[in-house]
Design a protein around this motif. Structure first.
Motif, PDB file in Angstrom:
ATOM      1  N   MET A 185      46.419  44.684  38.432  1.00  0.00           N
ATOM      2  CA  MET A 185      45.972  45.673  39.425  1.00  0.00           C
ATOM      3  C   MET A 185      44.706  46.311  38.847  1.00  0.00           C
ATOM      4  O   MET A 185      44.639  47.501  38.597  1.00  0.00           O
ATOM      5  N   THR A 186      43.696  45.466  38.641  1.00  0.00           N
ATOM      6  CA  THR A 186      42.469  45.916  38.000  1.00  0.00           C
ATOM      7  C   THR A 186      41.749  46.982  38.828  1.00  0.00           C
ATOM      8  O   THR A 186      41.236  47.964  38.295  1.00  0.00           O
ATOM      9  N   LEU A 187      41.741  46.762  40.120  1.00  0.00           N
ATOM     10  CA  LEU A 187      40.805  47.487  40.994  1.00  0.00           C
ATOM     11  C   LEU A 187      41.512  48.393  41.996  1.00  0.00           C
ATOM     12  O   LEU A 187      42.720  48.300  42.183  1.00  0.00           O
ATOM     13  N   GLU A 188      40.697  49.228  42.658  1.00  0.00           N
ATOM     14  CA  GLU A 188      41.260  50.011  43.770  1.00  0.00           C
ATOM     15  C   GLU A 188      41.391  49.097  44.993  1.00  0.00           C
ATOM     16  O   GLU A 188      42.396  49.096  45.689  1.00  0.00           O
ATOM     17  N   ILE A 189      40.357  48.281  45.229  1.00  0.00           N
ATOM     18  CA  ILE A 189      40.384  47.298  46.318  1.00  0.00           C
ATOM     19  C   ILE A 189      40.202  45.908  45.702  1.00  0.00           C
ATOM     20  O   ILE A 189      39.211  45.665  45.001  1.00  0.00           O
ATOM     21  N   GLY A 190      41.142  45.025  45.984  1.00  0.00           N
ATOM     22  CA  GLY A 190      41.082  43.681  45.409  1.00  0.00           C
ATOM     23  C   GLY A 190      39.826  42.928  45.820  1.00  0.00           C
ATOM     24  O   GLY A 190      39.287  43.150  46.904  1.00  0.00           O
ATOM     25  N   ASP A 191      39.358  42.013  44.923  1.00  0.00           N
ATOM     26  CA  ASP A 191      38.165  41.220  45.252  1.00  0.00           C
ATOM     27  C   ASP A 191      38.433  39.734  44.992  1.00  0.00           C
ATOM     28  O   ASP A 191      39.585  39.294  45.000  1.00  0.00           O
TER      29      ASP A 191
END
Ligand SMILES: [Zn+2]
Length: 244
Positions: A185-191
């Motif tokens: 869950m690296t990010l706030e919004i997945g890329d």
């Protein structure tokens, strides 16, 4: 099953890079700085007999020579310690090159056995206490061809480990089969490389009984997720131990 979070963060952040120790002897991912992180957490490194490496990115495998070096140097006299390394062929090649580049004779000499990730599901027993299953996932398409998630289970509990992953079918396959998901869950919004809080919320909606323990988090992502205060989203710290 005992889970110890050696690292919950990602490269540029304050926390250790993502790595998980299971039942004191199976280590999932071995990023740069991992050996020192384990020493700080008072882990008996000599007990680690199985290393699972999700993919070949440096923050998942660059400390492998140091683990082998440590075991070879600190084992008891006359003792023979071997390390099983479960990974794909590209990562195996990276690890072999790293060992060579380290110029440490003890790392070169240390006993090890590579097990091809693709064959794991056909091997009945890799470890005495736990079953290990492989589930391919998708990560950075342009640079990494192979990345692997895993399911680890005993009689009562199953946990999933996504490694670095985009929100893909492989992640859903793992989520559908486990009680706990230790997830990117690296990010706030997945890329196109990593998952985000939005993807994790989708998974929780689809699998309401699932408990998710995110790792590989940027500090900002961690803070944002904490504020959401969701029951089945367990935001843990480096060094935290869970008895499941
Ligand atoms: Zn990666």
């Amino acid at each position: 099953m005992k889970i110890q979070l050696i690292g919950t963060g990602t490269i540029p952040d304050l926390t250790n890079s993502a790595s998980v120790l299971i039942n004191n002897h199976i280590l999932f991912d071995i990023p740069n700085g991992n050996l020192k992180a384990m020493i700080r957490q008072n882990i008996d490194i000599l007990k680690i007999d199985t290393l699972i490496i999700s993919h070949t990115h440096a923050d998942h495998c660059f400390d492998a020579p140091f683990l082998l070096w440590y075991k070879e140097n600190y084992k008891k006299e006359g003792e023979s310690l071997s390390t099983k390394i479960i990974t794909d062929k590209i990562t195996q090649n990276t690890v072999e090159n790293l060992i060579d580049l380290s110029h440490f004779n003890s790392a070169r000499k240390a006993k090890k056995q590579f097990i091809d990730a693709e064959k794991v599901n056909n091997i009945e027993r890799i470890c005495d206490d736990l079953q290990i299953l492989n589930e391919p996932i998708e990560h950075e398409h342009q640079t990494i061809k192979y990345a692997n998630g895993y399911i680890i289970k005993d009689k009562n509990i199953s946990i999933g480990l996504t490694g670095d992953s985009i929100f893909c079918q492989g992640v859903k396959n793992i989520a559908s089969k486990v009680n706990y998901l230790i997830s990117d869950m690296t990010l706030e919004i997945g890329d196109k490389s990593h998952m985000g809080i939005n993807n994790i919320l989708e998974l929780l909606k689809e699998y309401p009984k699932l408990k998710i323990i995110p790792i590989h988090m940027h500090d900002k992502t961690r803070e944002k997720a904490k504020k959401l205060d969701i029951d089945n989203l367990m935001i843990l710290q480096d060094g935290d131990i869970l008895e499941l």
